[in-house]
Design an enzyme around this catalytic site. Structure first.
Site, PDB file in Angstrom:
ATOM      1  N   ARG A 265      21.010 -12.330 -36.407  1.00 44.40           N
ATOM      2  CA  ARG A 265      20.670 -13.027 -35.160  1.00 44.40           C
ATOM      3  C   ARG A 265      19.511 -14.012 -35.343  1.00 44.40           C
ATOM      4  NH1 ARG A 265      24.680 -10.851 -34.991  1.00 44.40           N
ATOM      5  NH2 ARG A 265      25.523  -9.437 -33.423  1.00 44.40           N
TER       6      ARG A 265
ATOM      7  N   SER B  68      23.834  -9.394 -24.474  1.00 42.10           N
ATOM      8  CA  SER B  68      22.898  -8.369 -24.962  1.00 42.10           C
ATOM      9  C   SER B  68      21.479  -8.905 -24.876  1.00 42.10           C
ATOM     10  CB  SER B  68      23.239  -7.998 -26.404  1.00 42.10           C
ATOM     11  OG  SER B  68      24.532  -7.448 -26.482  1.00 42.10           O
TER      12      SER B  68
ATOM     13  N   GLU C 166      16.712 -10.666 -27.543  1.00 38.20           N
ATOM     14  CA  GLU C 166      17.613 -11.643 -28.141  1.00 38.20           C
ATOM     15  C   GLU C 166      17.639 -12.909 -27.296  1.00 38.20           C
ATOM     16  OE1 GLU C 166      22.351 -11.963 -29.397  1.00 38.20           O
ATOM     17  OE2 GLU C 166      21.379 -10.011 -29.267  1.00 38.20           O
TER      18      GLU C 166
END
Length: 355
Positions: free
Chosen positions: A175, A253, A347
């Site tokens: 990520r 998320s 995130e």
């Protein structure tokens, strides 16, 4: 060798300066100025002009990974609405594809599956624009976009020039990428991909997806079936945008899965999930930590709550403010840290707000 060019119509983009109208969380105050760039030239000119005058700039894609403060943004927000897809296709080399940053990511995935270009079918249903995918190195179900990216062409705001990065120079990780580690420096203009040809998707790496498809991890099945299965799983978790479903009024998320040292992982309860990660590290599940810290699906208030389908998503129940969502995120983060000694990392990109 065949060349395929797809000139998609410029998307209809709301011209409202209220950033709640441009983000999937549907919160955020006004921008001082809001611009829509339908060409690379327009995009570069707006950003370069603001930089020359010292004015803050927020480059906005699909708004799917963004939480903007209720006070808004004290500068220019430029929405990337560039379009176009160009592909060189050969039986021996596969499909070399270049896609404008403003294209909708899931439209490109659907097109790839229809053309029998393999490699991104497991990334179906992820909202947002193509230009955002290498920044976050978006991923799901055991895959991520770095597996097919060959190049990222950018506008380097520091150098004042275009700069193209080969995949090996993008610094991809879980990520993350060099573009995320140098926030704001690079404006993505175009992303290059390389896809193998064939109707079969890539080997299934994720047990939940394999079970849904009735196959084993490591097997290959038609990419169209993989896409359908991924979309079905994501819908069941409220992870496919739907105006009528408040569980999808989210940024996906909210927290990344923690990556721990072996020593940190040993301190987790025996039943906590553990997955081998890069460099001898251990990845665990943010969703498991949240649930076992006492936060159930639907936890929150009538305005902002965890999804009723999936605890990793923070959702706007209809009239939430950015402050409501930040307070919920802080409560969850602090609760997990108090219970397990692990501090969850967002995130989602926060603009004008912090945990």
């Amino acid at each position: 060798m065949d060349r395929l060019s797809v000139a998609t119509p410029a998307p209809e983009v709301a011209r409202s300066s209220r950033l709640a109208d441009h983000t999937t969380l549907r919160v955020g105050g006004p921008a001082r100025r809001f611009e829509v760039a339908t060409t690379e030239r327009d995009l570069i000119e707006v950003v370069a002009d603001c930089d020359a005058r010292g004015e803050p700039v927020l480059v906005l894609g699909g708004g799917s990974n963004l939480l903007v403060a209720d006070e808004g943004f004290p500068g220019t927000v430029v929405r990337v609405a560039t379009t176009g897809l160009d592909a060189d296709v050969s039986t021996c080399g596969g499909a070399a594809v270049r896609v404008a940053a403003g294209e909708t990511w899931d439209d490109v995935v659907a097109h790839a599956v229809a053309q029998e270009w393999s490699g991104v079918e497991m990334l179906s249903g992820i909202p947002g624009s193509v230009g955002a995918t290498p920044i976050q190195n978006v991923g799901a179900y055991g895959s991520d976009v770095s597996r097919t990216v060959t190049s990222v062409r950018t506008w380097d705001r520091v150098a004042g020039a275009q700069r193209t990065f080969a995949a090996a120079d993008c610094g991809f990780g879980y990520r993350t990428s060099r573009f995320k580690r140098e926030p704001g420096r690079y404006v993505v203009l175009e992303v290059g991909f390389q896809f193998p040809l064939g109707s079969l998707g890539q080997p299934i790496a994720y047990p939940e997806l394999a079970a849904h498809l009735g196959t084993d991890v490591g097997r290959r099945v038609p990419a169209a079936d993989v896409r359908a299965a991924v979309l079905a799983i994501r819908r069941a978790k409220g992870m496919v945008l739907d105006d009528a479903d408040h569980d999808t009024w989210s940024a996906g998320s909210f927290f990344t899965n923690p990556v721990l040292t072996p020593e940190e992982a040993e301190r987790l309860p025996v039943e906590a999930p553990r997955f081998s990660a890069e460099g001898g590290t251990v990845k665990t599940s943010a969703a498991w930590l949240i649930q076992h810290a006492g936060f159930a699906k639907g936890h929150g208030t009538a305005r902002a709550a965890l999804s009723t389908k999936h605890v990793l998503a923070l959702t706007n129940r209809g009239d939430a403010t950015a402050a409501d969502l930040v307070a919920l995120a802080r409560e969850v983060r602090d609760g997990v840290e108090a219970r397990f000694g692990i501090r969850l990392v967002p995130e989602v990109n926060l603009v004008g707000a912090s945990l």
